[in-house]
Design an enzyme around this catalytic site. Structure first.
Site, PDB file in Angstrom:
ATOM      1  N   HIS A  56       2.203 -20.136 -22.798  1.00  0.00           N
ATOM      2  CA  HIS A  56       2.823 -21.528 -22.658  1.00  0.00           C
ATOM      3  C   HIS A  56       2.238 -22.025 -21.537  1.00  0.00           C
ATOM      4  O   HIS A  56       1.477 -21.583 -20.789  1.00  0.00           O
ATOM      5  CB  HIS A  56       4.239 -21.444 -22.774  1.00  0.00           C
ATOM      6  CG  HIS A  56       4.875 -20.549 -21.162  1.00  0.00           C
ATOM      7  ND1 HIS A  56       4.610 -19.375 -20.884  1.00  0.00           N
ATOM      8  CD2 HIS A  56       5.735 -21.216 -20.503  1.00  0.00           C
ATOM      9  CE1 HIS A  56       5.356 -19.037 -19.821  1.00  0.00           C
ATOM     10  NE2 HIS A  56       5.976 -20.145 -19.396  1.00  0.00           N
ATOM     11  N   HIS A  58       3.376 -23.462 -18.653  1.00  0.00           N
ATOM     12  CA  HIS A  58       3.694 -23.530 -17.365  1.00  0.00           C
ATOM     13  C   HIS A  58       2.779 -23.194 -16.177  1.00  0.00           C
ATOM     14  O   HIS A  58       1.805 -22.457 -16.535  1.00  0.00           O
ATOM     15  CB  HIS A  58       5.159 -22.713 -16.993  1.00  0.00           C
ATOM     16  CG  HIS A  58       6.209 -23.341 -17.638  1.00  0.00           C
ATOM     17  ND1 HIS A  58       7.351 -22.781 -17.926  1.00  0.00           N
ATOM     18  CD2 HIS A  58       6.487 -24.785 -17.908  1.00  0.00           C
ATOM     19  CE1 HIS A  58       8.480 -23.511 -18.413  1.00  0.00           C
ATOM     20  NE2 HIS A  58       7.755 -24.922 -18.560  1.00  0.00           N
ATOM     21  N   ASP A  60       2.477 -21.446 -13.581  1.00  0.00           N
ATOM     22  CA  ASP A  60       2.587 -20.100 -13.087  1.00  0.00           C
ATOM     23  C   ASP A  60       1.772 -19.064 -14.146  1.00  0.00           C
ATOM     24  O   ASP A  60       1.797 -18.119 -14.034  1.00  0.00           O
ATOM     25  CB  ASP A  60       3.966 -19.907 -12.639  1.00  0.00           C
ATOM     26  CG  ASP A  60       4.798 -19.898 -13.873  1.00  0.00           C
ATOM     27  OD1 ASP A  60       5.051 -20.738 -14.592  1.00  0.00           O
ATOM     28  OD2 ASP A  60       5.588 -18.539 -13.955  1.00  0.00           O
ATOM     29  N   HIS A  61       1.649 -19.724 -15.325  1.00  0.00           N
ATOM     30  CA  HIS A  61       0.902 -18.701 -16.291  1.00  0.00           C
ATOM     31  C   HIS A  61      -0.449 -19.328 -16.788  1.00  0.00           C
ATOM     32  O   HIS A  61      -1.186 -18.479 -17.451  1.00  0.00           O
ATOM     33  CB  HIS A  61       1.487 -18.807 -17.495  1.00  0.00           C
ATOM     34  CG  HIS A  61       3.078 -18.151 -17.497  1.00  0.00           C
ATOM     35  ND1 HIS A  61       3.300 -17.093 -17.707  1.00  0.00           N
ATOM     36  CD2 HIS A  61       4.001 -18.962 -16.780  1.00  0.00           C
ATOM     37  CE1 HIS A  61       4.626 -16.810 -17.438  1.00  0.00           C
ATOM     38  NE2 HIS A  61       5.022 -17.863 -16.762  1.00  0.00           N
ATOM     39  N   HIS A 114      12.161 -21.335 -24.172  1.00  0.00           N
ATOM     40  CA  HIS A 114      11.734 -21.557 -22.657  1.00  0.00           C
ATOM     41  C   HIS A 114      11.101 -22.852 -22.790  1.00  0.00           C
ATOM     42  O   HIS A 114      11.359 -23.914 -22.101  1.00  0.00           O
ATOM     43  CB  HIS A 114      11.101 -20.378 -22.235  1.00  0.00           C
ATOM     44  CG  HIS A 114      10.388 -20.458 -20.851  1.00  0.00           C
ATOM     45  ND1 HIS A 114      11.277 -20.815 -19.791  1.00  0.00           N
ATOM     46  CD2 HIS A 114       9.439 -20.730 -20.469  1.00  0.00           C
ATOM     47  CE1 HIS A 114      10.548 -20.766 -18.652  1.00  0.00           C
ATOM     48  NE2 HIS A 114       9.393 -20.896 -19.029  1.00  0.00           N
ATOM     49  N   ASP A 133       7.683 -15.595 -20.761  1.00  0.00           N
ATOM     50  CA  ASP A 133       9.014 -15.981 -20.467  1.00  0.00           C
ATOM     51  C   ASP A 133      10.072 -16.278 -21.506  1.00  0.00           C
ATOM     52  O   ASP A 133      10.955 -17.011 -21.506  1.00  0.00           O
ATOM     53  CB  ASP A 133       8.919 -17.351 -19.578  1.00  0.00           C
ATOM     54  CG  ASP A 133       8.091 -17.017 -18.478  1.00  0.00           C
ATOM     55  OD1 ASP A 133       7.693 -16.256 -18.219  1.00  0.00           O
ATOM     56  OD2 ASP A 133       7.711 -18.247 -17.675  1.00  0.00           O
ATOM     57  N   HIS A 171       7.653 -11.878 -15.653  1.00  0.00           N
ATOM     58  CA  HIS A 171       8.137 -11.883 -14.445  1.00  0.00           C
ATOM     59  C   HIS A 171       8.661 -10.715 -13.889  1.00  0.00           C
ATOM     60  O   HIS A 171       9.653 -10.017 -14.662  1.00  0.00           O
ATOM     61  CB  HIS A 171       9.134 -13.067 -14.111  1.00  0.00           C
ATOM     62  CG  HIS A 171       8.400 -14.517 -14.149  1.00  0.00           C
ATOM     63  ND1 HIS A 171       8.040 -15.040 -13.053  1.00  0.00           N
ATOM     64  CD2 HIS A 171       8.415 -15.230 -15.263  1.00  0.00           C
ATOM     65  CE1 HIS A 171       7.456 -16.192 -13.383  1.00  0.00           C
ATOM     66  NE2 HIS A 171       7.664 -16.384 -14.828  1.00  0.00           N
TER      67      HIS A 171
HETATM   68 FE    FE Z   1       6.842 -18.282 -15.681  1.00  0.00          FE
HETATM   69 ZN    ZN Z   2       7.466 -20.340 -18.123  1.00  0.00          ZN
END
Ligand code: FE
Ligand code: ZN
Length: 255
Positions: A56, A58, A60-61, A114, A133, A171
């Site tokens: 996805h 985001h 942090d990915h 998400h 996530d 995570h």
């Molecule tokens: Fe994440």
């Molecule tokens: Zn995420």
């Protein structure tokens, strides 16, 4: 031969994964939180990336993508629905499409909730699913874009996979997730035991990811909205599991 899976801790509490096919030498990276630890894991093993699978959009990915591609010019695979939001996309996929990593075909599962356009990658022969996530260890992602019914439907698709499927999620949130889980599933002895195991693992600095789907089915409250004990604990006996899921997710947001 099954894919060899490597778990790579990134940033403060993210995980990326390598899936390596020894016979062909092909290696897929799942998510790119940051380049450093991923490049190191590849270098240590002498592996070259053939694919980068993005779950996805985001940051942090995906934030490590550019620096990783600079050293490993791999094919970037992600959701067609997220083509405008992913930093780069060489192969656009949707539910039911397959991604071949050497000898094994991974199947794309739409797990929106998400985010809308969040996908999971299931490799049935190895018995592993990369969920990021969506389904997480003792939890699930917060509903930033999707609805509760959408996330419940996504989780039901994952719940239908074989119990021994290895769940590689995004995570290290498991210890906190357990603190919440016990409030909505207090009499679940498997959950009580898992919380103790997780505390011991974290005490030794060990990762609690990946987990198994069987563990999640037995202890993850977000898969157990149809369980009589969970329904009783939230005062919703006999209610539609979708509504129970929405209530549990709302409680977790306030926890
Ligand atoms: Fe994440
Ligand atoms: Zn995420």
């Amino acid at each position: 031969m099954p894919l060899e899976i490597v778990t790579i801790p990134c940033l403060s509490d993210n995980y990326a994964f390598l899936a390596h096919d020894a016979e062909s030498g092909k290696t897929a990276l799942v998510d790119a939180p940051e380049a450093g630890p991923i490049l190191k894991a590849l270098e240590t093993r002498g592996w070259r990336l053939s694919h980068i699978l993005l779950t996805h959009h985001h940051w942090d990915h995906v934030d490590g993508l550019g620096a990783i591609l600079a050293e490993h010019p791999a094919q970037v695979v992600g959701a067609a629905a997220d083509a405008e939001r992913l930093p780069r996309l060489d192969m656009q996929v949707s539910e039911g499409d397959t991604v071949r990593v050497g000898g094994e075909a991974g199947r794309v599962i739409d797990v929106s909730g998400h985010t809308v356009g969040h996908i999971a990658f299931h490799f049935p022969e190895t018995g592993v699913v990369f969920t990021a996530d969506s389904l997480m260890a003792l939890g699930c992602g917060r509903l930033f874009e999707g609805s509760a019914p959408q996330m419940w439907a996504s989780l039901q698709k994952l719940a239908a996979l074989p119990r021994d499927t290895v769940v590689c999620s995004g995570h290290e949130y498991t210890e906190n997730n357990g603190k919440f889980a016990i409030t909505v599933d207090p009499d679940n002895s498997a959950l009580q035991a898992r919380i103790k195991d997780v505390a011991a693992m974290r005490g030794h600095g060990e990762a609690t990811v990946p987990s198994s789907l069987g563990q999640e089915l037995d202890t993850n409250p977000f898969l157990r909205a149809d369980d009589p004990g969970v329904q009783r604990a939230v005062g919703m006996e006999g209610a539609d599991p979708v509504d129970v899921f929405a209530e549990i997710r709302a409680r977790k947001d306030r926890f």
